[in-house]
Design a protein around this motif. Structure first.
Motif, PDB file in Angstrom:
ATOM      1  N   VAL A 198      10.089   4.056 -13.581  1.00 18.15           N
ATOM      2  CA  VAL A 198      11.419   4.646 -13.691  1.00 18.15           C
ATOM      3  C   VAL A 198      12.009   4.372 -15.074  1.00 18.15           C
ATOM      4  CG1 VAL A 198      13.788   4.539 -12.826  1.00 18.15           C
ATOM      5  CG2 VAL A 198      11.874   4.615 -11.211  1.00 18.15           C
ATOM      6  N   ARG A 199      11.805   3.174 -15.581  1.00 21.81           N
ATOM      7  CA  ARG A 199      12.348   2.829 -16.905  1.00 21.81           C
ATOM      8  C   ARG A 199      11.801   3.736 -17.991  1.00 21.81           C
ATOM      9  NH1 ARG A 199      12.687  -2.563 -14.947  1.00 21.81           N
ATOM     10  NH2 ARG A 199      10.550  -3.133 -15.510  1.00 21.81           N
ATOM     11  N   TYR A 200      10.574   4.198 -17.812  1.00 28.07           N
ATOM     12  CA  TYR A 200       9.957   5.036 -18.842  1.00 28.07           C
ATOM     13  C   TYR A 200       9.822   6.500 -18.424  1.00 28.07           C
ATOM     14  CZ  TYR A 200       9.099   0.735 -21.322  1.00 28.07           C
ATOM     15  OH  TYR A 200       9.277  -0.450 -21.992  1.00 28.07           O
ATOM     16  N   GLY A 201      10.409   6.852 -17.305  1.00 29.11           N
ATOM     17  CA  GLY A 201      10.404   8.249 -16.878  1.00 29.11           C
ATOM     18  C   GLY A 201       9.041   8.770 -16.479  1.00 29.11           C
ATOM     19  N   VAL A 202       8.165   7.874 -15.990  1.00 31.45           N
ATOM     20  CA  VAL A 202       6.791   8.249 -15.637  1.00 31.45           C
ATOM     21  C   VAL A 202       6.679   8.474 -14.130  1.00 31.45           C
ATOM     22  CG1 VAL A 202       4.383   7.468 -15.600  1.00 31.45           C
ATOM     23  CG2 VAL A 202       5.826   6.999 -17.597  1.00 31.45           C
ATOM     24  N   ARG A 203       6.053   9.553 -13.745  1.00 28.08           N
ATOM     25  CA  ARG A 203       5.896   9.894 -12.334  1.00 28.08           C
ATOM     26  C   ARG A 203       5.130   8.792 -11.591  1.00 28.08           C
ATOM     27  NH1 ARG A 203       2.269  14.033  -9.918  1.00 28.08           N
ATOM     28  NH2 ARG A 203       1.463  14.274 -12.022  1.00 28.08           N
ATOM     29  N   PHE A 204       5.587   8.485 -10.358  1.00 22.70           N
ATOM     30  CA  PHE A 204       5.029   7.383  -9.576  1.00 22.70           C
ATOM     31  C   PHE A 204       4.761   7.837  -8.149  1.00 22.70           C
ATOM     32  CE2 PHE A 204       5.927   4.155  -6.368  1.00 22.70           C
ATOM     33  CZ  PHE A 204       5.015   3.168  -6.706  1.00 22.70           C
ATOM     34  N   HIS A 205       3.631   7.390  -7.597  1.00 15.30           N
ATOM     35  CA  HIS A 205       3.285   7.726  -6.212  1.00 15.30           C
ATOM     36  C   HIS A 205       2.741   6.496  -5.502  1.00 15.30           C
ATOM     37  CE1 HIS A 205       1.804   9.695  -2.676  1.00 15.30           C
ATOM     38  NE2 HIS A 205       0.532   9.619  -3.026  1.00 15.30           N
ATOM     39  N   PHE A 206       3.353   6.159  -4.358  1.00  8.68           N
ATOM     40  CA  PHE A 206       2.860   5.102  -3.471  1.00  8.68           C
ATOM     41  C   PHE A 206       1.954   5.786  -2.458  1.00  8.68           C
ATOM     42  CE2 PHE A 206       4.318   1.893   0.037  1.00  8.68           C
ATOM     43  CZ  PHE A 206       3.108   1.233  -0.056  1.00  8.68           C
ATOM     44  N   LYS A 207       0.649   5.639  -2.635  1.00  6.42           N
ATOM     45  CA  LYS A 207      -0.312   6.414  -1.847  1.00  6.42           C
ATOM     46  C   LYS A 207      -0.532   5.861  -0.443  1.00  6.42           C
ATOM     47  CE  LYS A 207      -5.125   7.860  -1.673  1.00  6.42           C
ATOM     48  NZ  LYS A 207      -6.467   7.646  -2.273  1.00  6.42           N
ATOM     49  N   GLN A 208      -0.777   4.543  -0.355  1.00  8.97           N
ATOM     50  CA  GLN A 208      -1.068   3.971   0.958  1.00  8.97           C
ATOM     51  C   GLN A 208      -0.762   2.476   0.968  1.00  8.97           C
ATOM     52  OE1 GLN A 208      -5.286   4.745   1.565  1.00  8.97           O
ATOM     53  NE2 GLN A 208      -5.833   2.781   0.669  1.00  8.97           N
ATOM     54  N   THR A 209      -0.422   1.967   2.147  1.00  4.97           N
ATOM     55  CA  THR A 209      -0.067   0.555   2.287  1.00  4.97           C
ATOM     56  C   THR A 209      -1.277  -0.360   2.187  1.00  4.97           C
ATOM     57  OG1 THR A 209      -0.368   0.646   4.678  1.00  4.97           O
ATOM     58  CG2 THR A 209       1.854   1.104   3.816  1.00  4.97           C
ATOM     59  N   GLY A 210      -2.442   0.131   2.603  1.00  3.46           N
ATOM     60  CA  GLY A 210      -3.590  -0.726   2.825  1.00  3.46           C
ATOM     61  C   GLY A 210      -3.544  -1.303   4.228  1.00  3.46           C
ATOM     62  N   ALA A 211      -4.595  -2.030   4.594  1.00  2.00           N
ATOM     63  CA  ALA A 211      -4.718  -2.552   5.961  1.00  2.00           C
ATOM     64  C   ALA A 211      -3.852  -3.784   6.200  1.00  2.00           C
ATOM     65  CB  ALA A 211      -6.178  -2.878   6.257  1.00  2.00           C
ATOM     66  N   VAL A 212      -3.607  -4.567   5.145  1.00  2.00           N
ATOM     67  CA  VAL A 212      -2.792  -5.778   5.266  1.00  2.00           C
ATOM     68  C   VAL A 212      -1.639  -5.647   4.264  1.00  2.00           C
ATOM     69  CG1 VAL A 212      -2.743  -8.293   5.172  1.00  2.00           C
ATOM     70  CG2 VAL A 212      -4.855  -7.103   5.851  1.00  2.00           C
ATOM     71  N   PHE A 213      -0.455  -5.431   4.797  1.00  2.00           N
ATOM     72  CA  PHE A 213       0.706  -5.129   3.955  1.00  2.00           C
ATOM     73  C   PHE A 213       1.794  -6.163   4.204  1.00  2.00           C
ATOM     74  CE2 PHE A 213       4.476  -2.411   2.858  1.00  2.00           C
ATOM     75  CZ  PHE A 213       4.137  -2.201   1.527  1.00  2.00           C
ATOM     76  N   ILE A 214       2.298  -6.760   3.143  1.00  2.00           N
ATOM     77  CA  ILE A 214       3.316  -7.805   3.262  1.00  2.00           C
ATOM     78  C   ILE A 214       4.631  -7.287   2.693  1.00  2.00           C
ATOM     79  CG2 ILE A 214       3.959 -10.160   2.635  1.00  2.00           C
ATOM     80  CD1 ILE A 214       0.979 -10.787   2.332  1.00  2.00           C
ATOM     81  N   LYS A 215       5.650  -7.317   3.551  1.00  3.08           N
ATOM     82  CA  LYS A 215       6.984  -6.861   3.153  1.00  3.08           C
ATOM     83  C   LYS A 215       8.018  -7.840   3.703  1.00  3.08           C
ATOM     84  CE  LYS A 215      10.233  -2.993   3.510  1.00  3.08           C
ATOM     85  NZ  LYS A 215      10.519  -1.676   4.118  1.00  3.08           N
ATOM     86  N   ASP A 216       8.907  -8.293   2.826  1.00  4.27           N
ATOM     87  CA  ASP A 216       9.966  -9.244   3.223  1.00  4.27           C
ATOM     88  C   ASP A 216       9.397 -10.469   3.934  1.00  4.27           C
ATOM     89  OD1 ASP A 216      11.851  -7.478   2.168  1.00  4.27           O
ATOM     90  OD2 ASP A 216      12.066  -6.426   4.086  1.00  4.27           O
ATOM     91  N   GLY A 217       8.229 -10.916   3.467  1.00  2.00           N
ATOM     92  CA  GLY A 217       7.617 -12.117   4.026  1.00  2.00           C
ATOM     93  C   GLY A 217       6.861 -11.914   5.317  1.00  2.00           C
ATOM     94  N   LYS A 218       6.861 -10.711   5.851  1.00  2.42           N
ATOM     95  CA  LYS A 218       6.170 -10.440   7.108  1.00  2.42           C
ATOM     96  C   LYS A 218       4.869  -9.691   6.831  1.00  2.42           C
ATOM     97  CE  LYS A 218       6.767  -8.477  11.725  1.00  2.42           C
ATOM     98  NZ  LYS A 218       7.698  -7.804  12.677  1.00  2.42           N
ATOM     99  N   VAL A 219       3.805 -10.082   7.538  1.00  2.00           N
ATOM    100  CA  VAL A 219       2.496  -9.469   7.358  1.00  2.00           C
ATOM    101  C   VAL A 219       2.291  -8.376   8.405  1.00  2.00           C
ATOM    102  CG1 VAL A 219      -0.003  -9.845   7.303  1.00  2.00           C
ATOM    103  CG2 VAL A 219       1.558 -11.620   6.450  1.00  2.00           C
ATOM    104  N   TYR A 220       1.962  -7.188   7.951  1.00  2.64           N
ATOM    105  CA  TYR A 220       1.706  -6.056   8.845  1.00  2.64           C
ATOM    106  C   TYR A 220       0.229  -5.666   8.753  1.00  2.64           C
ATOM    107  CZ  TYR A 220       6.805  -5.505   8.762  1.00  2.64           C
ATOM    108  OH  TYR A 220       8.158  -5.716   8.863  1.00  2.64           O
ATOM    109  N   HIS A 221      -0.397  -5.485   9.909  1.00  2.00           N
ATOM    110  CA  HIS A 221      -1.777  -5.005   9.967  1.00  2.00           C
ATOM    111  C   HIS A 221      -1.708  -3.530  10.383  1.00  2.00           C
ATOM    112  CE1 HIS A 221      -3.562  -8.985   9.400  1.00  2.00           C
ATOM    113  NE2 HIS A 221      -2.538  -9.433  10.116  1.00  2.00           N
ATOM    114  N   ILE A 222      -2.039  -2.660   9.460  1.00  2.00           N
ATOM    115  CA  ILE A 222      -1.773  -1.233   9.631  1.00  2.00           C
ATOM    116  C   ILE A 222      -3.079  -0.461   9.801  1.00  2.00           C
ATOM    117  CG2 ILE A 222      -0.685   0.795   8.598  1.00  2.00           C
ATOM    118  CD1 ILE A 222       1.176  -1.092   7.094  1.00  2.00           C
TER     119      ILE A 222
END
Length: 241
Positions: A198-222
């Motif tokens: 965003v700081r450099y105006g470059v396009r960004f894409h979050f493609k996939q979480t992966g099988a083990v995803f950590i958010k806010d300290g919690k581990v998700y198995h997806i």
């Protein structure tokens, strides 16, 4: 998303290769993923149906090329010129090449490459800071019209601001690792990369979480089938400037 795999098989060269999905899939059917061979789809961009129409039609999306190998693999050196020729013959298609072998790029381009074919994008993989700093400085020196960075699998926080500041990078893709033994991907790594883009105006894409995803300290198995949709639900893609 059309996929063109002119050859199959590869060799692991860095940390991102550890749990390669090609090796996993080949092992499940008793195949050696390190054995490199041309495929039956080698000439797919020029193949036509019974009505003499191209099987790969413009408008179907970017043609992701060599997804079960690396386009710049040494064993493919004899076959690659024919693939470049097919890309030249199909200027109505956009081809995307994702590589961990950007160090071989100048040894592999065709004589008429110039500053790059307008319909070819080269994604340089940088799965961690070590690979970002090893590959991206070279990447910025290369004659490529469309330069993209691929953090997949993303194995840690990565600072790419010096490379984004060059103004050469058009697009950055992030994604976690899938499959058995997948290493975790943390949401804060994804958000940090997004903030840099965003700081450099470059396009960004979050493609996939992966099988083990950590958010806010919690581990998700997806489960695999939900990894892309869960990433999309985050709503953090950025269209760039």
């Amino acid at each position: 998303m059309p996929i063109w795999n002119p050859w199959h098989g590869c060799h692991k060269i860095s940390a991102g290769c550890m749990h390669c999905y090609v090796y996993r899939r080949d092992a499940s059917v008793g195949r050696d993923a390190s054995a490199v061979a041309k495929t039956g789809d080698f000439d797919l961009p020029l193949r036509r149906d019974r009505h003499r129409e191209y099987k790969l039609q413009p408008g179907e999306g970017t043609v992701f090329t060599c997804m079960t190998s690396d386009f710049f693999l040494e064993e493919a050196d004899p076959w690659r010129p024919a693939c470049w020729q097919m890309m030249r013959q199909r200027p109505d298609l956009d081809f995307a090449i994702i590589t961990k072998r950007i160090h071989r790029f100048m040894d592999c381009i065709p004589p008429d490459w110039g500053e790059g074919y307008p319909n070819v994008s080269i994604y340089c993989t940088a799965e961690n800071q070590e690979m970002a700093d090893a590959r991206l400085p070279l990447y910025l020196t290369l004659p490529i019209r469309h330069k993209h960075i691929c953090h997949e699998p993303m194995l840690g926080p990565i600072n790419i601001e010096p490379y984004l500041a060059s103004g050469q990078i058009e697009y950055v893709l992030c994604g976690g690792e899938s499959g058995p033994g997948a290493r975790p991907c943390r949401y804060e790594w994804i958000l940090s990369t997004r903030e840099q883009c965003v700081r450099y105006g470059v396009r960004f894409h979050f493609k996939q979480t992966g099988a083990v995803f950590i958010k806010d300290g919690k581990v998700y198995h997806i489960p695999r089938k939900l990894q892309q949709s869960q990433a999309a639900r985050a709503g953090i893609d950025y269209a760039g400037e």
